[in-house]
Scaffold this motif. Structure first.
Motif, PDB file in Angstrom:
ATOM      1  N   GLY A 162       0.821  -1.234   0.153  1.00 21.44           N
ATOM      2  CA  GLY A 162      -0.014  -0.021   0.005  1.00 21.44           C
ATOM      3  C   GLY A 162       0.820   1.318  -0.061  1.00 21.44           C
ATOM      4  N   ILE A 163       2.113   1.265   0.846  1.00 22.82           N
ATOM      5  CA  ILE A 163       2.845   2.362   0.880  1.00 22.82           C
ATOM      6  C   ILE A 163       3.352   2.492  -0.431  1.00 22.82           C
ATOM      7  N   LEU A 164       4.072   1.567  -0.867  1.00 25.13           N
ATOM      8  CA  LEU A 164       4.702   1.791  -2.330  1.00 25.13           C
ATOM      9  C   LEU A 164       3.858   2.118  -3.400  1.00 25.13           C
ATOM     10  N   THR A 165       2.609   1.594  -3.614  1.00 25.84           N
ATOM     11  CA  THR A 165       1.581   1.948  -4.486  1.00 25.84           C
ATOM     12  C   THR A 165       1.170   3.372  -4.390  1.00 25.84           C
ATOM     13  N   ALA A 166       1.169   4.059  -2.933  1.00 25.49           N
ATOM     14  CA  ALA A 166       0.871   5.628  -2.818  1.00 25.49           C
ATOM     15  C   ALA A 166       2.040   6.336  -3.394  1.00 25.49           C
ATOM     16  N   ALA A 167       3.068   5.798  -3.664  1.00 31.98           N
ATOM     17  CA  ALA A 167       4.296   6.471  -4.012  1.00 31.98           C
ATOM     18  C   ALA A 167       3.890   7.362  -5.370  1.00 31.98           C
ATOM     19  N   ILE A 302      -3.555   8.058   1.441  1.00 31.76           N
ATOM     20  CA  ILE A 302      -4.270   7.411   2.761  1.00 31.76           C
ATOM     21  C   ILE A 302      -5.142   6.081   2.422  1.00 31.76           C
ATOM     22  N   GLY A 303      -5.880   6.404   1.305  1.00 37.84           N
ATOM     23  CA  GLY A 303      -6.818   4.993   0.956  1.00 37.84           C
ATOM     24  C   GLY A 303      -5.970   3.993   0.592  1.00 37.84           C
ATOM     25  N   THR A 304      -4.687   4.107  -0.127  1.00 37.62           N
ATOM     26  CA  THR A 304      -3.908   2.879  -0.596  1.00 37.62           C
ATOM     27  C   THR A 304      -3.247   2.144   0.755  1.00 37.62           C
ATOM     28  N   VAL A 305      -2.710   3.125   1.485  1.00 39.04           N
ATOM     29  CA  VAL A 305      -2.171   2.541   2.692  1.00 39.04           C
ATOM     30  C   VAL A 305      -3.033   1.757   3.536  1.00 39.04           C
TER      31      VAL A 305
END
Length: 443
Positions: A162-167, A302-305
């Motif tokens: 989720g964190i890396l997708t939010a990048a 926020i949503g992805t994490v």
């Protein structure tokens, strides 16, 4: 060897500590988190270019007289190559290492962005934006995140995904307002140079801090046990194609690919490419529309994490169904919200849509792992390719629809209906308890 083994034994514990000279224990930061930070920054640098297409449709149309369909075709080539490169990039990382592949990819993005400054014909736009940038960004696509996550993490995989997708959303948050201001005040060429420099700035960080495998520094993956680094995988392209053919014999692959194609169509192809020109059609200034798109990036993070956290705890199929259903409903209302000024209902849409933007990635990647085990990064690369093909089609067809009908309304409604279909498809993906490679998905 004994020292390495002892180090590995300690590092398989996410809560490992070390003893300082004063005798007090100190918790150490696992190297996996450093690699994750470098990956995050790299994706931001590579994703900077994705902030440009929606901002430049009107300036390019005005300066060169190119139709929105022509410009949309260049964007669609970029998105399609982005997706089609991803599975091969995952295999190339197995063959040549993450660091080498990413450095070459960043350099390719910079070259394409810089070359576009001197273009005078639409075919050059398709070469520089479509071919070069598509190949470069595709090599740093979500398959890159999947490879890093699979190698460096056993615990917290959903959260890290989720964190890396939010990048990507973070890059949008940083570069959209900046590029919109540059385009408005100085023209589109300085904005393109800015994107090229952003890609080049990241290269030293990758060279100095990225490592291909935990065993390179004598560590176990975070939350796992120490394993030797595998030998370089030869025949990367052959393996990538073989995994595709094996996965294509399974029903879950087509359901995952189909839902993710609709995901791409309703995000990158639709909102990222056409939201700004659509809002501008209704009298909204480009800078205001770009700022709204950047706000989507804030809530996307926020949503992805949060989606990654949920994926570690709930059925990924049900999460996907909810995400797609909510997205489809929001798109059906969007045409009624377009006005010259920003008003509360539009802000609500931006927040709501932002939370859902790429929340689909963690559960989709989790389902790839569940179904296809050790081949999941490459399978996810092919699923991502479908995402980008869907995005490419809508990037092109959205421009054509605007040329033909004079508005984007039909595109919003069609995308909403597609999201409803994706929600139903997600619910029928079958569960696999103990995956062991692509063969686990057969049947």
């Amino acid at each position: 060897m004994t020292q390495t083994t002892e180090s590995a034994a300690r590092d398989d514990d996410p809560q490992a500590t070390s003893v300082a000279p004063d005798g007090r224990s100190r918790r150490r930061v696992h190297r996996a988190w450093i690699v994750a930070v470098v990956t995050f920054v790299t994706i931001i640098g590579g994703a900077a270019f994705n902030s440009l297409p929606g901002l430049l449709i009107d300036p390019l149309h005005t300066e060169f007289g190119w139709s929105r369909g022509e410009i949309g075709l260049a964007v669609s080539i970029d998105m399609a190559l982005y997706g089609l490169t991803a599975p091969f990039a995952a295999a190339l990382m197995d063959r040549f290492g993450i660091r080498r592949v990413v450095v070459v990819a960043l350099s390719t993005v910079a070259a394409g962005a810089l070359a576009s400054v001197w273009m005078t014909a639409s075919w050059q736009l398709m070469i520089y934006w479509g071919l070069l940038v598509g190949l470069g960004t595709g090599s740093m696509a979500l398959a890159f995140s999947a490879t890093v996550t699979n190698r460096w993490f056993v615990a917290r995989r959903g959260l890290v995904t989720g964190i890396l997708t939010a990048a990507g959303a973070s890059g949008q948050l940083v570069f959209l307002p900046l590029c919109a201001w540059i385009v408005e005040e100085h023209g589109w060429r300085p904005a393109s140079v800015t994107v090229a420099l952003a890609a080049l700035v990241v290269v030293p960080f990758v060279r100095l801090l990225m490592r291909d495998h935990p065993a390179d520094v004598g560590l176990a993956p975070y939350g796992g046990t120490y394993v030797e680094k595998p030998a370089p995988a030869h025949g990367a392209a052959r393996r990538t194609v073989r995994v595709l053919f094996d996965a294509a014999r399974t029903g879950p692959f087509w359901l995952l690919a189909g839902t993710f194609a609709i995901c791409g169509a309703s995000t990158n192809g639709l909102i990222r490419t056409h939201f700004v020109p659509s809002a501008h059609d209704h009298g909204m200034p480009i800078t205001a529309a770009a700022s709204l798109l950047a706000v989507i990036g804030v809530f996307d993070i926020i949503g992805t994490v949060f989606s990654g956290w949920l994926t570690d705890r709930f059925d990924a199929r049900r999460l996907l169904a909810v995400y797609y259903a909510l997205r489809g409903i929001s798109l059906l209302f969007l045409p009624m919200l377009m006005e010259p000024t920003v008003h509360p209902p539009m802000v609500f849409f931006i927040v709501f849509y932002g939370l859902d933007w790429v929340a689909t990635v963690p559960p989709t990647l989790a389902l790839c792992r569940e179904q296809y085990g050790e081949d999941s990064a490459i399978v996810f690369g092919w699923v991502l390719a479908s995402h980008q093909v869907g995005a490419a089609l809508v990037a092109f067809l959205g421009g054509v629809a605007r040329d033909v009908f004079g508005s984007y309304d039909m595109v919003w409604y069609a995308s909403g209906a597609l999201c409803a279909m994706a929600a139903l498809m997600a619910l029928v993906i079958r569960r696999v308890r103990e995956p062991s490679g692509v063969a686990a998905g057969l049947g």
